[in-house]
Scaffold this active site. Structure first.
Site, PDB file in Angstrom:
ATOM      1  N   ASN A   9      -3.241   9.313  -6.426  1.00 44.01           N
ATOM      2  CA  ASN A   9      -3.388   9.761  -5.043  1.00 44.01           C
ATOM      3  C   ASN A   9      -2.002  10.184  -4.587  1.00 44.01           C
ATOM      4  O   ASN A   9      -1.143   9.341  -4.341  1.00 44.01           O
ATOM      5  CB  ASN A   9      -3.936   8.604  -4.185  1.00 44.01           C
ATOM      6  CG  ASN A   9      -3.942   8.961  -2.712  1.00 44.01           C
ATOM      7  OD1 ASN A   9      -3.735  10.111  -2.332  1.00 44.01           O
ATOM      8  ND2 ASN A   9      -4.168   7.964  -1.863  1.00 44.01           N
ATOM      9  N   TRP A  10      -1.790  11.483  -4.518  1.00 45.80           N
ATOM     10  CA  TRP A  10      -0.451  11.986  -4.175  1.00 45.80           C
ATOM     11  C   TRP A  10      -0.130  11.835  -2.686  1.00 45.80           C
ATOM     12  O   TRP A  10       0.989  12.062  -2.274  1.00 45.80           O
ATOM     13  CB  TRP A  10      -0.343  13.468  -4.570  1.00 45.80           C
ATOM     14  CG  TRP A  10      -0.139  13.688  -6.039  1.00 45.80           C
ATOM     15  CD1 TRP A  10       0.002  12.729  -7.008  1.00 45.80           C
ATOM     16  CD2 TRP A  10      -0.027  14.955  -6.705  1.00 45.80           C
ATOM     17  NE1 TRP A  10       0.181  13.325  -8.230  1.00 45.80           N
ATOM     18  CE2 TRP A  10       0.167  14.690  -8.076  1.00 45.80           C
ATOM     19  CE3 TRP A  10      -0.084  16.282  -6.280  1.00 45.80           C
ATOM     20  CZ2 TRP A  10       0.315  15.713  -9.022  1.00 45.80           C
ATOM     21  CZ3 TRP A  10       0.059  17.303  -7.221  1.00 45.80           C
ATOM     22  CH2 TRP A  10       0.262  17.007  -8.570  1.00 45.80           C
ATOM     23  N   LYS A  11      -1.128  11.513  -1.887  1.00 47.05           N
ATOM     24  CA  LYS A  11      -0.929  11.408  -0.430  1.00 47.05           C
ATOM     25  C   LYS A  11      -0.284  12.708   0.079  1.00 47.05           C
ATOM     26  O   LYS A  11      -0.587  13.763  -0.453  1.00 47.05           O
ATOM     27  CB  LYS A  11      -0.123  10.151  -0.106  1.00 47.05           C
ATOM     28  CG  LYS A  11      -0.762   8.897  -0.752  1.00 47.05           C
ATOM     29  CD  LYS A  11      -0.205   7.599  -0.279  1.00 47.05           C
ATOM     30  CE  LYS A  11      -0.938   6.457  -0.988  1.00 47.05           C
ATOM     31  NZ  LYS A  11      -0.532   5.130  -0.541  1.00 47.05           N
ATOM     32  N   HIS A  94      -9.689   5.990   2.733  1.00 50.33           N
ATOM     33  CA  HIS A  94      -8.426   5.340   2.368  1.00 50.33           C
ATOM     34  C   HIS A  94      -7.915   4.551   3.570  1.00 50.33           C
ATOM     35  O   HIS A  94      -8.083   4.974   4.713  1.00 50.33           O
ATOM     36  CB  HIS A  94      -7.395   6.397   1.940  1.00 50.33           C
ATOM     37  CG  HIS A  94      -6.187   5.768   1.303  1.00 50.33           C
ATOM     38  ND1 HIS A  94      -5.184   5.207   2.054  1.00 50.33           N
ATOM     39  CD2 HIS A  94      -5.859   5.573   0.007  1.00 50.33           C
ATOM     40  CE1 HIS A  94      -4.274   4.695   1.221  1.00 50.33           C
ATOM     41  NE2 HIS A  94      -4.658   4.912  -0.025  1.00 50.33           N
ATOM     42  N   GLU A  96      -5.099   4.285   4.825  1.00 47.85           N
ATOM     43  CA  GLU A  96      -4.206   5.054   5.707  1.00 47.85           C
ATOM     44  C   GLU A  96      -5.011   5.915   6.671  1.00 47.85           C
ATOM     45  O   GLU A  96      -4.604   6.139   7.807  1.00 47.85           O
ATOM     46  CB  GLU A  96      -3.241   5.901   4.852  1.00 47.85           C
ATOM     47  CG  GLU A  96      -2.157   5.026   4.221  1.00 47.85           C
ATOM     48  CD  GLU A  96      -1.641   5.504   2.874  1.00 47.85           C
ATOM     49  OE1 GLU A  96      -1.843   6.679   2.520  1.00 47.85           O
ATOM     50  OE2 GLU A  96      -1.025   4.667   2.166  1.00 47.85           O
ATOM     51  N   GLU A 166      -8.361  -1.709  -2.649  1.00 48.11           N
ATOM     52  CA  GLU A 166      -6.930  -1.570  -2.381  1.00 48.11           C
ATOM     53  C   GLU A 166      -6.512  -2.528  -1.258  1.00 48.11           C
ATOM     54  O   GLU A 166      -6.689  -2.208  -0.075  1.00 48.11           O
ATOM     55  CB  GLU A 166      -6.612  -0.139  -1.926  1.00 48.11           C
ATOM     56  CG  GLU A 166      -6.918   0.924  -2.957  1.00 48.11           C
ATOM     57  CD  GLU A 166      -6.052   2.166  -2.769  1.00 48.11           C
ATOM     58  OE1 GLU A 166      -5.436   2.575  -3.761  1.00 48.11           O
ATOM     59  OE2 GLU A 166      -5.971   2.700  -1.651  1.00 48.11           O
ATOM     60  N   GLY A 172       2.129   0.510  -1.442  1.00 44.53           N
ATOM     61  CA  GLY A 172       3.476   1.027  -1.185  1.00 44.53           C
ATOM     62  C   GLY A 172       4.517  -0.048  -0.912  1.00 44.53           C
ATOM     63  O   GLY A 172       5.628   0.241  -0.471  1.00 44.53           O
ATOM     64  N   SER A 212       0.421  -0.620  -5.530  1.00 43.62           N
ATOM     65  CA  SER A 212       1.616  -0.837  -6.350  1.00 43.62           C
ATOM     66  C   SER A 212       1.320  -0.955  -7.847  1.00 43.62           C
ATOM     67  O   SER A 212       1.943  -1.744  -8.557  1.00 43.62           O
ATOM     68  CB  SER A 212       2.409  -2.052  -5.852  1.00 43.62           C
ATOM     69  OG  SER A 212       2.846  -1.843  -4.520  1.00 43.62           O
ATOM     70  N   GLY A 234       2.371   5.930  -5.319  1.00 46.38           N
ATOM     71  CA  GLY A 234       3.762   6.294  -5.650  1.00 46.38           C
ATOM     72  C   GLY A 234       3.996   6.606  -7.124  1.00 46.38           C
ATOM     73  O   GLY A 234       4.661   7.597  -7.452  1.00 46.38           O
TER      74      GLY A 234
HETATM   75  P1  13P Z   1       0.834   2.745  -4.093  1.00 48.46           P
HETATM   76  O1  13P Z   1       0.448   2.825  -5.544  1.00 48.46           O
HETATM   77  O2  13P Z   1       1.994   3.624  -3.733  1.00 48.46           O
HETATM   78  O3  13P Z   1       1.015   1.310  -3.661  1.00 48.46           O
HETATM   79  O4  13P Z   1      -0.407   3.324  -3.262  1.00 48.46           O
HETATM   80  C1  13P Z   1      -1.666   2.853  -3.529  1.00 48.46           C
HETATM   81  C2  13P Z   1      -2.642   3.736  -2.838  1.00 48.46           C
HETATM   82  O5  13P Z   1      -2.744   3.731  -1.627  1.00 48.46           O
HETATM   83  C3  13P Z   1      -3.461   4.643  -3.653  1.00 48.46           C
HETATM   84  O6  13P Z   1      -4.486   5.204  -2.904  1.00 48.46           O
END
Ligand code: 13P
Length: 250
Positions: A9-11, A94, A96, A166, A172, A212, A234
């Protein structure tokens, strides 16, 4: 046995030229994996990613969609639009988006239904925050989110839904749930699905872990009884690191 599905997931990262370069470097590194490999990229990268991932084993997904087919929804993108350019997967709900963009269990449910209507495969995120975890209500929260997300779907649709567990406190932050903890949460989700849709359905549903994930912990997490791969933030931005995660069993 269930297959492993490992999605990046590149966000809100990576310009089109960076996406193209990433796929050029990443594709040869993962060409022999047995796992299903997905990159969920920003909307502006989708077309470039799809073109450059042709003739590779990399599948492309979006990170969100609207539940309506079309209309006066400025700034939104529909499932029909995603499907029209060849997108296969879409992340829905998600944390976020739940936290910053008013995504609710209800809109998540509508989006999953719309995704199926347009032939997209949803990757649905559930997870508890730190406060909920400290209160000891993790299972209650994640099983309720799962129930509401899947409400009204057919057994077949549930089988084809990917769930990403998650824990919000692990996203993150560098903090990962222990593999035992993560596996127990994933098991609780699977048991809930068994109660609602039957054991046979529950045994087929792919449930990922996210939060993570990196090359140093992927093997341990993905070798547990119930975790079927990962949703990686990430660490999916660097081709070599993400390839190591995909090749966790090598
Ligand atoms: P990280 O791997 O950066 O913790 O993010 C997880 C995530 O939100 C994947 O959707």
């Amino acid at each position: 046995m269930r297959r492993k599905v490992i999605a990046g997931n590149w966000k809100m990262n990576m310009l089109p030229n960076e996406a193209i370069k990433f796929i050029e470097e990443f594709a040869p590194l993962v060409k022999d994996t047995k796992a299903e490999v997905i990159l969920c990229v920003p909307y502006i990268d989708l077309f470039y990613a799809l073109l450059n991932a042709q003739e590779t084993n990399i599948k492309i997904g979006a990170q969100n969609m609207h539940f309506e087919e079309s209309g006066a929804y400025t700034g939104e993108v529909s499932g029909k639009m995603l499907k029209s350019i060849g997108v296969e997967y879409v992340i829905i709900g998600h944390s976020e988006r739940r936290q910053y963009f008013a995504e609710t269990d209800e809109t998540v449910n509508k989006k999953i239904k719309a995704a199926f209507e347009y032939g997209l495969k949803p990757i649905v995120c559930v997870g508890e925050n730190l406060e909920q975890r400290e209160k000891g209500v993790t299972e209650e929260i994640i099983t309720k989110q799962t129930e509401l997300a899947l409400d009204g779907l057919s057994k077949d649709q549930v089988k084809n839904t990917i769930i990403a567990y998650e824990p919000i406190w692990a996203i993150g932050t560098g903090k990962t749930a222990t593999s035992e903890d993560a596996n127990n949460s994933v098991k609780a989700i699977r048991e809930k699905i068994a109660k609602l849709y039957g054991k046979e359905v529950a045994e087929e549903v792919i449930i990922q872990y996210g939060g993570s994930v990196k090359s140093s912990n992927a093997a341990e997490l993905f070798s547990t009884s119930d975790i079927d791969g990962g949703l990686v933030g990430g660490a999916s931005l660097k081709p070599e690191e993400f390839a190591k995660i995909v090749n966790y069993d090598k």
